[in-house]
Motif scaffolding. Structure first.
Motif, PDB file in Angstrom:
ATOM      1  N   LEU A   1      63.829  -5.851 -20.779  1.00 20.93           N
ATOM      2  CA  LEU A   1      63.091  -5.303 -21.916  1.00 20.93           C
ATOM      3  C   LEU A   1      61.581  -5.442 -21.744  1.00 20.93           C
ATOM      4  O   LEU A   1      60.812  -4.662 -22.308  1.00 20.93           O
ATOM      5  CB  LEU A   1      63.532  -5.990 -23.210  1.00 20.93           C
ATOM      6  CG  LEU A   1      64.974  -5.715 -23.657  1.00 20.93           C
ATOM      7  CD1 LEU A   1      65.307  -6.506 -24.918  1.00 20.93           C
ATOM      8  CD2 LEU A   1      65.188  -4.225 -23.907  1.00 20.93           C
ATOM      9  N   SER A   2      61.146  -6.420 -20.955  1.00 22.80           N
ATOM     10  CA  SER A   2      59.712  -6.582 -20.684  1.00 22.80           C
ATOM     11  C   SER A   2      59.158  -5.370 -19.934  1.00 22.80           C
ATOM     12  O   SER A   2      58.025  -4.947 -20.180  1.00 22.80           O
ATOM     13  CB  SER A   2      59.477  -7.847 -19.848  1.00 22.80           C
ATOM     14  OG  SER A   2      59.887  -8.989 -20.548  1.00 22.80           O
TER      15      SER A   2
ATOM     16  N   PHE B   1      56.947   2.113 -23.601  1.00 23.85           N
ATOM     17  CA  PHE B   1      56.854   2.051 -25.066  1.00 23.85           C
ATOM     18  C   PHE B   1      55.397   2.155 -25.518  1.00 23.85           C
ATOM     19  O   PHE B   1      55.073   2.877 -26.459  1.00 23.85           O
ATOM     20  CB  PHE B   1      57.464   0.749 -25.581  1.00 23.85           C
ATOM     21  CG  PHE B   1      57.261   0.525 -27.054  1.00 23.85           C
ATOM     22  CD1 PHE B   1      58.144   1.073 -27.984  1.00 23.85           C
ATOM     23  CD2 PHE B   1      56.189  -0.216 -27.527  1.00 23.85           C
ATOM     24  CE1 PHE B   1      57.946   0.881 -29.352  1.00 23.85           C
ATOM     25  CE2 PHE B   1      55.984  -0.409 -28.887  1.00 23.85           C
ATOM     26  CZ  PHE B   1      56.868   0.138 -29.806  1.00 23.85           C
ATOM     27  N   THR B   2      54.505   1.438 -24.844  1.00 26.42           N
ATOM     28  CA  THR B   2      53.083   1.459 -25.198  1.00 26.42           C
ATOM     29  C   THR B   2      52.484   2.843 -24.977  1.00 26.42           C
ATOM     30  O   THR B   2      51.737   3.355 -25.822  1.00 26.42           O
ATOM     31  CB  THR B   2      52.312   0.413 -24.364  1.00 26.42           C
ATOM     32  OG1 THR B   2      52.880  -0.875 -24.606  1.00 26.42           O
ATOM     33  CG2 THR B   2      50.845   0.389 -24.738  1.00 26.42           C
TER      34      THR B   2
ATOM     35  N   MET C   1      60.913  -8.932 -27.041  1.00 29.63           N
ATOM     36  CA  MET C   1      60.319  -7.609 -26.864  1.00 29.63           C
ATOM     37  C   MET C   1      59.403  -7.262 -28.034  1.00 29.63           C
ATOM     38  O   MET C   1      58.333  -6.663 -27.860  1.00 29.63           O
ATOM     39  CB  MET C   1      61.422  -6.553 -26.733  1.00 29.63           C
ATOM     40  CG  MET C   1      60.875  -5.161 -26.420  1.00 29.63           C
ATOM     41  SD  MET C   1      62.160  -3.893 -26.342  1.00 29.63           S
ATOM     42  CE  MET C   1      61.173  -2.449 -25.984  1.00 29.63           C
TER      43      MET C   1
ATOM     44  N   SER D   1      49.471  -4.346 -21.684  1.00 27.10           N
ATOM     45  CA  SER D   1      50.934  -4.253 -21.701  1.00 27.10           C
ATOM     46  C   SER D   1      51.544  -4.579 -20.337  1.00 27.10           C
ATOM     47  O   SER D   1      52.565  -5.261 -20.251  1.00 27.10           O
ATOM     48  CB  SER D   1      51.371  -2.855 -22.147  1.00 27.10           C
ATOM     49  OG  SER D   1      50.993  -2.620 -23.477  1.00 27.10           O
TER      50      SER D   1
ATOM     51  N   ILE E   1      58.347  -2.332 -22.169  1.00 27.27           N
ATOM     52  CA  ILE E   1      57.146  -2.353 -23.007  1.00 27.27           C
ATOM     53  C   ILE E   1      56.069  -1.408 -22.474  1.00 27.27           C
ATOM     54  O   ILE E   1      55.241  -0.893 -23.226  1.00 27.27           O
ATOM     55  CB  ILE E   1      56.591  -3.795 -23.149  1.00 27.27           C
ATOM     56  CG1 ILE E   1      55.644  -3.884 -24.357  1.00 27.27           C
ATOM     57  CG2 ILE E   1      55.878  -4.246 -21.904  1.00 27.27           C
ATOM     58  CD1 ILE E   1      56.272  -3.641 -25.680  1.00 27.27           C
TER      59      ILE E   1
ATOM     60  N   THR F   1      53.636   5.077 -27.752  1.00 23.39           N
ATOM     61  CA  THR F   1      52.979   4.740 -29.016  1.00 23.39           C
ATOM     62  C   THR F   1      51.588   5.362 -29.093  1.00 23.39           C
ATOM     63  O   THR F   1      51.199   5.939 -30.119  1.00 23.39           O
ATOM     64  CB  THR F   1      52.873   3.211 -29.168  1.00 23.39           C
ATOM     65  OG1 THR F   1      54.185   2.649 -29.131  1.00 23.39           O
ATOM     66  CG2 THR F   1      52.213   2.833 -30.488  1.00 23.39           C
TER      67      THR F   1
ATOM     68  N   LEU G   1      56.075  -8.629 -27.498  1.00 21.06           N
ATOM     69  CA  LEU G   1      55.306  -7.813 -26.563  1.00 21.06           C
ATOM     70  C   LEU G   1      54.810  -6.517 -27.198  1.00 21.06           C
ATOM     71  O   LEU G   1      53.809  -5.947 -26.771  1.00 21.06           O
ATOM     72  CB  LEU G   1      56.160  -7.483 -25.333  1.00 21.06           C
ATOM     73  CG  LEU G   1      56.636  -8.671 -24.487  1.00 21.06           C
ATOM     74  CD1 LEU G   1      57.478  -8.181 -23.318  1.00 21.06           C
ATOM     75  CD2 LEU G   1      55.460  -9.485 -23.971  1.00 21.06           C
ATOM     76  N   GLU G   2      55.501  -6.057 -28.233  1.00 20.88           N
ATOM     77  CA  GLU G   2      55.108  -4.825 -28.926  1.00 20.88           C
ATOM     78  C   GLU G   2      53.975  -5.038 -29.925  1.00 20.88           C
ATOM     79  O   GLU G   2      53.500  -4.081 -30.538  1.00 20.88           O
ATOM     80  CB  GLU G   2      56.314  -4.220 -29.652  1.00 20.88           C
ATOM     81  CG  GLU G   2      57.340  -3.605 -28.719  1.00 20.88           C
ATOM     82  CD  GLU G   2      58.564  -3.079 -29.458  1.00 20.88           C
ATOM     83  OE1 GLU G   2      58.596  -3.188 -30.709  1.00 20.88           O
ATOM     84  OE2 GLU G   2      59.485  -2.579 -28.793  1.00 20.88           O
TER      85      GLU G   2
ATOM     86  N   ASN H   1      63.147   4.648 -23.381  1.00 20.80           N
ATOM     87  CA  ASN H   1      61.696   4.574 -23.534  1.00 20.80           C
ATOM     88  C   ASN H   1      60.967   5.278 -22.395  1.00 20.80           C
ATOM     89  O   ASN H   1      59.934   5.922 -22.603  1.00 20.80           O
ATOM     90  CB  ASN H   1      61.252   3.114 -23.619  1.00 20.80           C
ATOM     91  CG  ASN H   1      61.416   2.536 -25.009  1.00 20.80           C
ATOM     92  OD1 ASN H   1      60.585   2.727 -25.881  1.00 20.80           O
ATOM     93  ND2 ASN H   1      62.519   1.833 -25.230  1.00 20.80           N
TER      94      ASN H   1
ATOM     95  N   CYS I   1      54.004  -7.760 -19.513  1.00 20.10           N
ATOM     96  CA  CYS I   1      55.296  -7.520 -18.849  1.00 20.10           C
ATOM     97  C   CYS I   1      55.498  -8.513 -17.703  1.00 20.10           C
ATOM     98  O   CYS I   1      56.549  -9.162 -17.598  1.00 20.10           O
ATOM     99  CB  CYS I   1      55.352  -6.083 -18.341  1.00 20.10           C
ATOM    100  SG  CYS I   1      56.677  -5.757 -17.182  1.00 20.10           S
TER     101      CYS I   1
END
Length: 387
Positions: A307-308, A314-315, A240, A275, A311, A318, A243-244, A368, A279
């Motif tokens: 967890l993929s 999460f993106t 993960m 992203s 992402i 961010t 991927l981040e 997330n 994934c």
């Protein structure tokens, strides 16, 4: 001539981004290779132990930073000479935290050194980004990671698991001379801190909630499931983190830009599309790659797939966090982080009991997703309010 001028402008605008991207890609690549090598050299139980103690060290480091990393980046970008008081406060905080950890963990010096080193290096790189000194940022980031890999691998083969954490801790310390120069050349003005207390407080709370969201899961899983399953889970987390990389690159580039209210809408759309593509790639390839490269870690495959998906929210979070911090609307960032932790931690505790490490991965996805939904709705609310 106009076309040439446009190309020149485009190059100047994205020159910093390309430098940051190169540095983070190189260091993330080295870091991934390092941790994958460690996984191949260890059994899942040992890998779980390492991740457990590093989680403790990072939580201690983030507490010591007191939210001053983002404060440094934002206000340095705005031209405020805030570096000296930030360095002094954060270093004192790291010394106090490291002493507490030193006595709690029966005089294991490596965790204490990790805290001090992490705080020093984090502040120095935040300062460089705020000043737009992207080349220096790249040099520091890459050289630190090279030192980390060489020292940690060497010390692991010499003294075992302790050597890994000790190598990481020492790799942060060669850059301390920057702080000495700052103290020598700049007056320590605490009024710069006092007048920005609200921003710092919210940033600190956001750092803490984000850190708990990212590392408290290891402290929950270890006593509930043991280090062996934690090791499998941590390998999934490592994927993960790869991927981040994309959101991390753009966050460091976007925050100083957002602090100056520069538009980056098209760039942010591209980040989201990348992203989604990553994934899909991770979900497809993980069942093929993991059994071949890490035969002892096959239980990590469903963790990686879950967890993929995480992402994507999460993106989004961010990108929006960068926007809110640049606008100094820290309460939205803080609330989003609180939502993440309050959803994620109870979900992990409940789902781990039912589905073991797969449940923990679902907990991260839920946290997330809820954070991203809140931030999107908040941004739309602010936008409509302005109009």
């Amino acid at each position: 001539m106009k076309i040439l001028e446009k190309i020149k402008t485009l190059y100047q605008n994205f020159k910093g981004l390309s430098t940051i991207s190169t540095a983070i890609l190189i260091t993330s690549g080295l870091g991934a290779l390092f941790w994958f090598y460690m996984a191949s050299a260890m059994d899942p139980d040992s890998y779980g132990q390492i991740s457990y103690f590093i989680a403790i060290a990072i939580i201690g480091s983030r507490i010591s930073l007191l939210g001053l990393g983002n404060t440094m980046m934002v206000y340095t970008a705005k031209g405020v000479k805030i570096q000296a008081p930030i360095y002094l406060i954060a270093i004192l905080g790291s010394v106090i935290t490291s002493l507490v950890l030193f006595f709690v963990f029966l005089y294991d010096v490596e965790i204490s050194l990790y805290v001090i080193g992490f705080v020093i290096f984090s502040l120095i790189t935040s300062d460089l980004l705020g000043r737009k000194q992207y080349k220096s940022y790249a040099k520091y980031l890459i050289s630190q990671k090279i030192i980390l890999v060489i020292l940690s691998v060497s010390l692991y083969h010499l003294i075992g698991l302790t050597g890994v954490i000790l190598g990481i801790a020492i790799s942060f310390l060669p850059y301390s001379f920057v702080i000495y120069k700052e103290f020598k050349n700049t007056k320590i003005d605490f009024s710069l801190i006092r007048s920005r207390a609200k921003f710092i407080t919210n940033s600190f709370a956001n750092d803490l909630t984000g850190t708990f969201g990212g590392y408290l899961d290891k402290l929950i899983i270890a006593p509930m499931l043991g280090f062996a399953l934690l090791g499998n889970y941590q390998l999934g987390i490592q994927f993960m983190l790869i991927l981040e990389i994309i959101p991390a690159i753009f966050y460091n580039y976007l925050l100083p830009k957002d602090a100056r209210d520069e538009s980056n809408t098209n760039l942010k759309k591209v980040i989201m599309l990348i992203s989604v593509a990553l994934c899909i790639l991770a979900i497809t390839l993980s069942p093929i790659v993991i059994p071949v490269l890490f035969p002892e870690f096959t239980e990590a495959v469903p963790v990686i797939q879950i967890l993929s998906i995480a992402i994507i929210p999460f993106t989004a979070a961010t990108i929006l966090n960068s926007k809110f911090l640049g606008m100094e609307k820290t309460k939205f960032v803080l609330t989003g982080s609180i939502i993440l932790v309050t959803v994620q931690i109870p979900s992990i505790i409940g789902l781990v009991a039912l589905y073991e490490i797969n449940g923990a991965a679902v907990g991260i996805l839920l946290g997330n997703t809820c954070q991203a939904i809140y931030l999107i709705l908040s941004y739309k609310f602010l936008k409509n309010k302005k109009q």
